[in-house]
Design an enzyme around this catalytic site. Structure first.
Site, PDB file in Angstrom:
ATOM      1  N   GLU A 293       0.818  -1.218   0.000  1.00 11.73           N
ATOM      2  CA  GLU A 293       0.000   0.000   0.000  1.00 11.73           C
ATOM      3  C   GLU A 293       0.848   1.262   0.000  1.00 11.73           C
ATOM      4  OE1 GLU A 293      -4.264  -1.138   2.077  1.00 11.73           O
ATOM      5  OE2 GLU A 293      -3.084   0.448   2.969  1.00 11.73           O
ATOM      6  N   HIS A 322       8.062 -26.982   0.243  1.00  9.03           N
ATOM      7  CA  HIS A 322       7.359 -28.067  -0.440  1.00  9.03           C
ATOM      8  C   HIS A 322       6.247 -27.517  -1.314  1.00  9.03           C
ATOM      9  CE1 HIS A 322       9.593 -30.801   2.205  1.00  9.03           C
ATOM     10  NE2 HIS A 322       9.446 -29.817   3.079  1.00  9.03           N
ATOM     11  N   LYS A 436     -13.144   1.874  -1.771  1.00 10.33           N
ATOM     12  CA  LYS A 436     -14.084   2.106  -0.657  1.00 10.33           C
ATOM     13  C   LYS A 436     -15.273   2.934  -1.132  1.00 10.33           C
ATOM     14  CE  LYS A 436     -11.146   1.870   3.506  1.00 10.33           C
ATOM     15  NZ  LYS A 436     -10.700   2.535   4.727  1.00 10.33           N
TER      16      LYS A 436
HETATM   17  O1  PA5 Z   1      -3.414   1.246   5.870  1.00 13.21           O
HETATM   18  C1  PA5 Z   1      -4.499   1.714   5.586  1.00 13.21           C
HETATM   19  O2  PA5 Z   1      -4.708   2.932   5.588  1.00 13.21           O
HETATM   20  C2  PA5 Z   1      -5.694   0.829   5.255  1.00 13.21           C
HETATM   21  O3  PA5 Z   1      -5.341  -0.492   5.020  1.00 13.21           O
HETATM   22  C3  PA5 Z   1      -6.685   0.849   6.425  1.00 13.21           C
HETATM   23  O4  PA5 Z   1      -6.048   0.425   7.586  1.00 13.21           O
HETATM   24  C4  PA5 Z   1      -7.898  -0.024   6.160  1.00 13.21           C
HETATM   25  O5  PA5 Z   1      -8.502   0.339   4.959  1.00 13.21           O
HETATM   26  C5  PA5 Z   1      -8.898   0.097   7.296  1.00 13.21           C
HETATM   27  O6  PA5 Z   1      -9.229   1.440   7.491  1.00 13.21           O
HETATM   28  P1  PA5 Z   1      -9.952   1.945   8.802  1.00 13.21           P
HETATM   29  O7  PA5 Z   1      -8.994   1.769   9.936  1.00 13.21           O
HETATM   30  O8  PA5 Z   1     -10.254   3.383   8.533  1.00 13.21           O
HETATM   31  O9  PA5 Z   1     -11.175   1.119   8.981  1.00 13.21           O
END
Ligand code: PA5
Length: 447
Positions: A293, A322, A436
């Site tokens: 990310e 394996h 989202k």
């Molecule tokens: O790292 C990130 O920003 C995302 O992976 C969020 O953690 C994930 O989308 C969950 O978001 P939230 O904590 O707002 O529910």
């Protein structure tokens, strides 16, 4: 610092795996100028308070507040359910798996270090309903963790859980809830105010994947009896080791630079993390999100289209010898592999010296499972190197709260620094946000 993580880079270097696939000293030296710039930029942003994840190891008062909460909670509940997804669950899950007894939930009450622990991440109806089939919700604390307060998966599971609590407990339903979210923004914060639900805050400047040392990771760790002070101290120790701009002195920068050069100069488009310990497997999952990310970006800081990022992959030694290792050794030479190796496991298991007359069994008798697993790690690393496949080994002297703190902090710094090398923003996630928004629209939420 007694137990220090050590990164061994030997098998990633050109003198071991050859010029075509390995990193040369000259390449590292060439990169130093760019590294100096990335370091200065990061340092300036840190000093200006723009990157609060750097300060998390020093939030001692918050840790004490969490410990007080955890100690009250442990007397009142038998189960802890963590509701969250992505950065709001991967860190705590990795901590629990690394440090708790591997069959924690199965242990008798007086032998467990805290309540039984469950995760609800995916809004999969079979999993959610399956947990509620047997869970005594009246003896369960549900922690709803979402920084934005609006992620659809977490919001939906929260509604299911709140309904179950209301049915089981009537007006006392809120006593079994705690929230972890933004201090000001978002609907979960608004709901907490309205309903007077106890809530811990996530610093608005710390993104989900950098949040393991905030209440997102610390609270569930403390609830399970894990020494979170030691975890923060480990992170602070690593911070001290990551002050230098020199790519040879700073373990986080070294990790980042080797990945960057492997990717940009040697076609290593994939980054495998392969722990040789069941307890560390979920660290690879946590790293997978952090690397993917943060560094998978379409545009650089000048708006140019770049589409950079390595694909992180998780594997488990020896199990995936394996399954995956044949591909790693003979398939496309497009991976840089990082092994996580534990020098001293919590337990030692001696292999009974029976059936010595059989060739396949006799040689194992009297040795230890510990030794077998570590020999397999070394053998795999050497086999890969012999086939010009670059690999690194990160040595954990032991798996402790301190070494975990070091690990998290080192890779967070490596990721932030890599953003500078690639000239991209490692702290945003426009691709995730896009998905989202589409989900909200398709499920009928107002914009
Ligand atoms: O790292 C990130 O920003 C995302 O992976 C969020 O953690 C994930 O989308 C969950 O978001 P939230 O904590 O707002 O529910």
């Amino acid at each position: 610092m007694s137990e220090v993580l050590e990164l061994n880079c030997r098998n990633a270097m050109a003198d071991v795996v050859g010029e075509e696939h390995g990193i040369s000293e000259a390449e590292l030296a060439d990169l130093q100028e760019k590294a100096d710039e990335a370091h200065q930029h990061l340092k300036a942003r840190r000093d200006a308070g723009e990157l609060p994840f750097f300060h998390l190891p020093y939030e001692k008062e918050l840790a004490e507040e969490i410990l007080r909460f955890a100690s009250d909670m442990r007397g009142s509940f038998s189960n802890y359910v963590h509701v969250g997804i992505g950065g709001s669950s991967l860190g705590p899950k990795a901590v629990h798996r690394a440090l708790l007894h591997p069959f924690h939930n199965e242990l008798p009450d007086d032998e467990r270090s805290g309540p039984r622990i469950y995760y609800l991440e995916n809004p999969d109806p079979d999993t959610v309903a399956g947990l509620l089939d047997f869970l005594d919700v009246s003896r369960t604390l549900f922690n709803i963790v979402t920084k934005s307060g609006s992620t659809a998966e977490t919001a939906a599971i929260f509604l299911v859980v709140a309904d179950a609590l209301q049915k089981a407990l009537g007006p006392k339903w809120k006593q079994n809830l705690v929230f972890t979210t933004d201090p000001e923004q978002g609907d979960l914060r608004a709901l907490a105010r309205e309903e007077h639900i106890l809530t811990f805050s996530i610093d608005p400047g710390v993104g989900g994947r950098f949040s393991v040392l905030t209440p997102v990771g610390l609270l569930p760790a403390a609830v399970a009896g894990i020494d979170i002070r030691a975890m923060l101290n480990g992170a602070a120790d690593m911070d001290r080791r990551c002050q230098s701009a020199d790519l040879r002195d700073n373990p986080a920068y070294q990790f980042a630079a080797l990945h960057y050069l492997a990717n940009q100069r040697h076609g290593k488009t994939q980054a495998v993390m392969m722990p040789y310990a069941d307890s560390l497997y979920d660290l690879a999952d946590w790293f997978r999100q952090l690397w993917a990310e943060s560094l998978g970006k379409a545009r650089d800081l000048d708006g140019r289209e770049v589409h950079v990022g390595q694909t992180p992959i998780k594997a488990l030694g020896a199990v995936d010898q394996h399954s995956q290792v044949q591909l790693y050794i003979e398939g496309p030479n497009d991976k840089l592999i990082t092994f996580l190796r534990v020098e001293q496991f919590r337990r030692e298991v001696k292999i009974a010296p029976n059936f010595g007359g059989y060739r396949s069994y006799g040689y194992l008798g009297g040795k230890r499972l510990n030794q077998l697993l570590n020999v397999e790690q070394q053998a795999t690393a050497e086999a890969l190197a012999a086939h010009q496949r670059p690999n690194l080994t990160l040595h954990f002297p032991k798996v402790t709260p301190g070494t975990l703190g070091q690990f998290f902090f080192m890779l967070e710094v490596a990721t932030a620094f890599s953003g500078g090398l690639y000239h991209i923003d490692p702290f945003d996630q426009p691709g995730v946000e896009h998905g989202k928004k589409l989900t909200y629209r398709m499920m009928g939420r107002d914009e």
